[in-house]
Design a protein around this motif. Sequence first.
Motif, PDB file in Angstrom:
ATOM      1  N   SER A  28     -27.099  19.528 -16.734  1.00  0.00           N
ATOM      2  CA  SER A  28     -26.397  18.885 -17.844  1.00  0.00           C
ATOM      3  C   SER A  28     -25.508  17.735 -17.375  1.00  0.00           C
ATOM      4  CB  SER A  28     -25.544  19.913 -18.597  1.00  0.00           C
ATOM      5  OG  SER A  28     -24.625  20.545 -17.720  1.00  0.00           O
ATOM      6  N   ILE A  29     -24.931  17.876 -16.177  1.00  0.00           N
ATOM      7  CA  ILE A  29     -24.064  16.812 -15.670  1.00  0.00           C
ATOM      8  C   ILE A  29     -24.864  15.527 -15.420  1.00  0.00           C
ATOM      9  CG2 ILE A  29     -24.314  17.515 -13.240  1.00  0.00           C
ATOM     10  CD1 ILE A  29     -21.349  16.730 -12.877  1.00  0.00           C
ATOM     11  N   ILE A  30     -26.116  15.693 -14.987  1.00  0.00           N
ATOM     12  CA  ILE A  30     -26.977  14.527 -14.764  1.00  0.00           C
ATOM     13  C   ILE A  30     -27.453  13.972 -16.107  1.00  0.00           C
ATOM     14  CG2 ILE A  30     -29.203  13.780 -13.796  1.00  0.00           C
ATOM     15  CD1 ILE A  30     -28.694  15.713 -11.494  1.00  0.00           C
ATOM     16  N   TYR A  31     -27.720  14.873 -17.032  1.00  0.00           N
ATOM     17  CA  TYR A  31     -28.126  14.441 -18.378  1.00  0.00           C
ATOM     18  C   TYR A  31     -27.032  13.566 -19.008  1.00  0.00           C
ATOM     19  CZ  TYR A  31     -30.062  14.756 -23.097  1.00  0.00           C
ATOM     20  OH  TYR A  31     -30.589  14.455 -24.323  1.00  0.00           O
ATOM     21  N   GLY A  36     -28.804  10.737 -21.397  1.00  0.00           N
ATOM     22  CA  GLY A  36     -30.030  11.243 -21.993  1.00  0.00           C
ATOM     23  C   GLY A  36     -31.286  10.480 -21.659  1.00  0.00           C
ATOM     24  N   ARG A  37     -31.172   9.370 -20.948  1.00  0.00           N
ATOM     25  CA  ARG A  37     -32.346   8.555 -20.630  1.00  0.00           C
ATOM     26  C   ARG A  37     -33.148   9.228 -19.513  1.00  0.00           C
ATOM     27  NH1 ARG A  37     -29.178   3.038 -19.728  1.00  0.00           N
ATOM     28  NH2 ARG A  37     -27.740   4.602 -18.871  1.00  0.00           N
ATOM     29  N   GLU A  95     -28.186  25.303 -23.323  1.00  0.00           N
ATOM     30  CA  GLU A  95     -28.329  23.961 -22.762  1.00  0.00           C
ATOM     31  C   GLU A  95     -27.988  23.940 -21.271  1.00  0.00           C
ATOM     32  OE1 GLU A  95     -29.561  21.391 -24.330  1.00  0.00           O
ATOM     33  OE2 GLU A  95     -29.787  22.547 -26.182  1.00  0.00           O
ATOM     34  N   LYS A  96     -27.234  24.942 -20.841  1.00  0.00           N
ATOM     35  CA  LYS A  96     -26.833  25.001 -19.443  1.00  0.00           C
ATOM     36  C   LYS A  96     -27.985  25.523 -18.577  1.00  0.00           C
ATOM     37  CE  LYS A  96     -21.893  25.457 -20.301  1.00  0.00           C
ATOM     38  NZ  LYS A  96     -20.658  26.243 -20.058  1.00  0.00           N
TER      39      LYS A  96
END
Length: 374
Positions: A28-31, A36-37, A95-96
């Motif tokens: 999620s941290i990278i998302y 979101g790309r 989501e995690k």
Amino acid sequence: MWFFIFGSLILAAVLGNIYLVSRFARFSIIYKAAKGRKIVRYIIGAVLVILLFFSTWAGLGPINAMLTIIHLMVIWLLCDGINGIVKRRRKIHSEKYYAGAFALGITAVYLICGWYLAHHVWRTEYVLTTDKPVGSLCVVLISDSHVGTTFDGKGFAEHIKAIQAENPDIVVVAGDFVDDDTTKDDMIAACEALGTLQTTYGVYYAFGNHDKGYYGPEFRGYSGDDLIAELERNYVVVLQDEAVLLDNRFYLIGRQDRSEEQRGDSRASMAELVSNLDPDKYSIVLDHQPSDYAAQTAAGVDLVLSGHTHGGQLFPINYMGQWTGIDDKTYGLEKRESTNFIVTSGISDWAIKFKTGCKSEYVVINVLPAEVGQ
């Protein structure tokens, strides 16, 4: 065989890198960082994998970098599989990305344990009995020190102090004492360490496949003959297809390594080595590679001591040599008819810095009269 092993290792590492890029991109941290790309997420994931691979390469070398990636890939696959099963059964949606965090943590702990098992040295003891008139005999076996890998010459000397405390009757070195990368200074220091041992019958040595060097004396600065000279200078007896009778109690037979045949040379057969020996006397064979059990059993020798396998090194492929027939045994004690075979995992390691299917060790073998052992 080595071409197949290293080729498979490289292929698995490449596939592992590709897989891990997609896994890192799920955090999620990278998302959030990528807003979101998808392409940006994968670029960040690729950068993280590249950093992981090359930082491990810088610290541990290319082989261990590939092994780290492969271990992480396999463990991550397992964590993803378990995570998927749990989510389906419990109908959970989150989501995690917990599976990735678990994979990183488990891999780190697993490889740290593997590092410790390779770099710490244990004492392993076997008790054998015989009807032959050898009395009580304490043999300490060292193999696969590959000096300069997990310890240098001075580090080897510290392990020799522990071996001296065993008060052995005889110390035997079953090959791969040095490696192709062992420096001349470390080789000399390790030989000097062997020279400090105080035993009843001395220290004896048989060659392994690495001791003479695969790349010529120019590569490491000394030859197999230089190694022999240094060992003998420190009162170590080098046996090359030779047998010695010690105190009229037992024979010690040192074999040339099987790699001599692979180099285009030859070595004596077991039948030749025992042809002039008294079969009523106890006999111990040093043979680096555990690959001639049928002939050794037929020869009627009492004890065969080997190394070479490093105990199989890595779980779950640690019995690969045995499964493929390259080795007769991977690790431990086995008896065939009247012959006992012991394979040690070695006191150190080779290019691979982890042992996850075994541990580093020196071996103490106490041979006792049959009536005492009962």
